[in-house]
Write a protein that holds these residues in place. Structure first.
Motif, short mmCIF file in Angstrom:
data_model
loop_
_atom_site.label_atom_id
_atom_site.label_comp_id
_atom_site.label_asym_id
_atom_site.label_seq_id
_atom_site.Cartn_x
_atom_site.Cartn_y
_atom_site.Cartn_z
N SER A 4 21.28 66.81 59.71
CA SER A 4 21.53 65.15 59.98
C SER A 4 21.55 64.65 58.68
N ALA A 57 22.35 61.13 65.97
CA ALA A 57 21.92 61.38 67.12
C ALA A 57 21.11 62.56 66.49
N LEU A 58 22.03 63.43 65.65
CA LEU A 58 21.47 64.46 65.47
C LEU A 58 19.58 64.45 64.83
N PHE A 78 13.24 63.09 69.12
CA PHE A 78 12.89 63.80 70.56
C PHE A 78 12.15 65.05 70.56
N THR A 79 12.79 65.59 70.05
CA THR A 79 12.03 66.93 69.86
C THR A 79 10.31 67.04 69.41
N LEU A 124 17.00 69.65 62.82
CA LEU A 124 17.72 68.92 63.00
C LEU A 124 18.01 67.87 61.99
N SER A 126 17.98 61.79 65.46
CA SER A 126 16.77 61.16 66.63
C SER A 126 16.87 61.97 67.85
N LEU A 127 17.27 63.13 68.05
CA LEU A 127 17.30 64.05 68.69
C LEU A 127 15.85 65.33 68.01
#
Length: 171
Positions: free
Chosen positions: A151, A30-31, A37-38, A147, A33-34
Motif C-alpha cells: 500500500s 483498499a490495500l 482487516f486481516t 499489504l 484496509s485489507l
C-alpha cells in the motif's frame, strides 16, 4: 530513441493522468484496509471461543504492524521533489539529505515491521508447533505487514506522478 533515457520502452501515457493518480490512491487505501482487516480478523479469532488452542494474540503481535504503519506514514509524508537537490554538500539549506535520511528511516521502519512479523510468526507459532487454525495468527500478521508495504509503494508512486498539465502555484 533519445540517448538520455534509461529504459528502452516508454512509459504509457494513460499511466500519467489524474484518473490513474486517483485510482492509485484508492487502491492504496483498499490495500491498507485489507491489511487492517486481516490483522483484526486474526486478533478476534484468537480470542474467540472457536479458538481451541493455547495460542492467542497479544501486544507483541501488534508491534510489527505499528512499525509498518509508522513507516508508511513517514514515507508518504515526504515530497518527492525534496529528494533531489543538493548533492550531500555542506552548503545550502541541506533539505535533500535530511529528506533522504527521513525516507530511509521510514523504509527501515517498514522493513523492520515485516521482519518483526516474520520473527513473531516463527518464534511464537512455528517453533512451538502450532496447527493451522492457530498458525493463522502469525500468517495474518505477515500478510498484513506485506499489504501495508504494498500500500505504501502504491501510494508513493501514485502521489508522486508527474503530470504535464499540473500547475504548481508558488508565491
Amino acid at each position: 530513441m533519445s540517448s538520455h533515457r534509461l529504459f528502452r520502452f516508454p512509459k504509457p501515457q494513460w499511466l500519467n493522468s489524474a484518473n490513474s493518480r486517483t485510482a492509485g490512491v484508492y487502491i492504496a487505501g483498499a490495500l491498507f484496509s485489507l491489511a487492517l482487516f486481516t490483522i483484526i480478523d486474526a486478533a478476534t479469532f484468537s480470542h474467540s471461543t472457536r479458538n481451541g488452542s493455547e495460542f492467542h494474540m497479544n501486544f507483541v503481535d501488534w508491534i510489527p504492524g505499528i512499525f509498518s504503519a509508522l513507516g508508511m506514514l513517514i514515507i508518504n509524508s515526504i515530497d518527492k521533489s525534496r529528494l533531489s537537490g543538493d548533492n550531500f554538500s555542506y552548503s545550502g539549506d541541506g533539505v535533500a539529505w535530511k529528506a533522504r535520511v527521513v525516507l530511509f528511516m521510514g523504509f527501515a521502519a517498514m522493513a523492520g515491521g515485516l521482519a518483526g512479523g516474520v520473527t513473531v510468526m516463527v518464534l511464537k507459532y512455528v517453533v512451538p508447533g502450532a496447527e493451522w487454525p492457530a498458525m493463522w495468527f502469525g500468517v495474518g500478521n505477515v500478510i498484513a505487514n506485506g499489504l501495508v508495504m504494498l500500500s505504501s509503494v502504491v501510494l508513493w508512486v501514485s502521489q508522486n506522478m508527474e503530470d504535464d498539465y499540473t500547475y504548481n502555484l508558488a508565491l
